[in-house]
Write an enzyme that holds these catalytic residues in place. Structure first.
Site, short mmCIF file in Angstrom:
data_model
loop_
_atom_site.label_atom_id
_atom_site.label_comp_id
_atom_site.label_asym_id
_atom_site.label_seq_id
_atom_site.Cartn_x
_atom_site.Cartn_y
_atom_site.Cartn_z
N ASP A 1 90.22 25.48 -16.85
CA ASP A 1 91.42 24.85 -17.43
C ASP A 1 92.54 24.77 -16.41
O ASP A 1 93.25 23.77 -16.31
CB ASP A 1 91.89 25.62 -18.67
CG ASP A 1 90.99 25.44 -19.87
OD1 ASP A 1 90.08 24.57 -19.82
OD2 ASP A 1 91.19 26.17 -20.85
N ASN B 1 83.49 26.43 -14.04
CA ASN B 1 83.45 27.14 -15.31
C ASN B 1 82.41 28.26 -15.31
O ASN B 1 82.67 29.36 -15.80
CB ASN B 1 83.15 26.17 -16.45
CG ASN B 1 84.34 25.33 -16.84
OD1 ASN B 1 85.48 25.73 -16.65
ND2 ASN B 1 84.07 24.16 -17.36
N GLU C 1 86.26 16.33 -17.10
CA GLU C 1 86.90 16.44 -15.79
C GLU C 1 87.07 15.07 -15.14
O GLU C 1 87.13 14.95 -13.93
CB GLU C 1 86.11 17.39 -14.89
CG GLU C 1 84.75 16.90 -14.47
CD GLU C 1 83.63 17.19 -15.47
OE1 GLU C 1 82.48 16.94 -15.11
OE2 GLU C 1 83.89 17.67 -16.59
N ASP D 1 86.35 11.89 -10.77
CA ASP D 1 85.56 12.95 -11.38
C ASP D 1 85.52 14.12 -10.42
O ASP D 1 85.29 13.95 -9.22
CB ASP D 1 84.13 12.45 -11.65
CG ASP D 1 83.30 13.48 -12.38
OD1 ASP D 1 83.59 13.75 -13.55
OD2 ASP D 1 82.34 14.00 -11.78
#
Length: 188
Positions: free
Chosen positions: A83, A74, A109, A66
């Site tokens: 992305d 973000n 993620e 993770d």
């Protein structure tokens, strides 16, 4: 008797149908962003590899990775940068694994790595290499900037009795311990 033109047209149409079916198969198995197996496909492979490892009397470990504080990527740099970080993470994971290891995007993620033939020490060594590859150098963004990310990884090895769900649950618990222990680490 046949018409050569009609035959060519039918062959071309048949080829296009086959190509479209292959494209649909690929879309059903692979994540469009990272090009890794998607959740369903990586879980199917886990079931296959677990069954094979038991049949052949070999070991198997998995890792659940993770990205730490990914929401900040973000929020700070935008979703396009997020992305790009996910794509680069997938590339770095692939480049850190052995040829026969298997990686997939588990969700968001999170990434699942299957390590056929690995014992505890092999898994720890491989997943530490993955962790360093993901977080070792900042990832470039589309705007020319760079984003530093780290990864926490939990892993579990098959005890001969676990089913895929239990194995993933054990890796997930180890991942949460890694997060609670300060992140950017590999825990069993």
């Amino acid at each position: 008797p046949f018409d050569p033109h009609e035959l060519r047209v039918r062959i071309t149409a048949g080829q296009r149908v086959v190509e479209l079916q292959e494209e649909l198969r690929h879309m059903a198995l692979y994540d469009s962003l990272t090009k890794l197996r998607n959740r369903r496909a990586i879980f199917d492979r886990l079931e296959e590899e677990l069954s094979r490892s038991r049949r052949e009397g070999k070991r198997l470990c998995i890792g659940l990775l993770d990205l730490d504080f990914f929401k900040n990527v973000n929020d700070t740099h935008g979703h396009l940068a997020g992305d790009e970080v996910l794509r680069e993470t997938a590339r770095r994971i692939r480049s850190s694994l052995r040829n026969y290891d298997i990686a997939g995007r588990y969700g968001g993620e999170e990434f699942l790595v299957i390590l056929p033939g690995a014992n505890r020490e092999d898994a720890l060594r491989t997943l530490e290499r993955v962790r360093l590859a993901v977080g070792g150098t900042p990832m470039e963004t589309l705007d020319g900037g760079a984003v530093a990310v780290t990864a926490s990884i939990g892993f579990a090895c098959d005890d001969g009795e676990s089913n895929p769900d239990v194995l993933v649950r054990r890796a997930d618990a180890a991942l949460y311990r890694a997060k609670n222990d300060g992140r950017n680490r590999v825990n069993e």
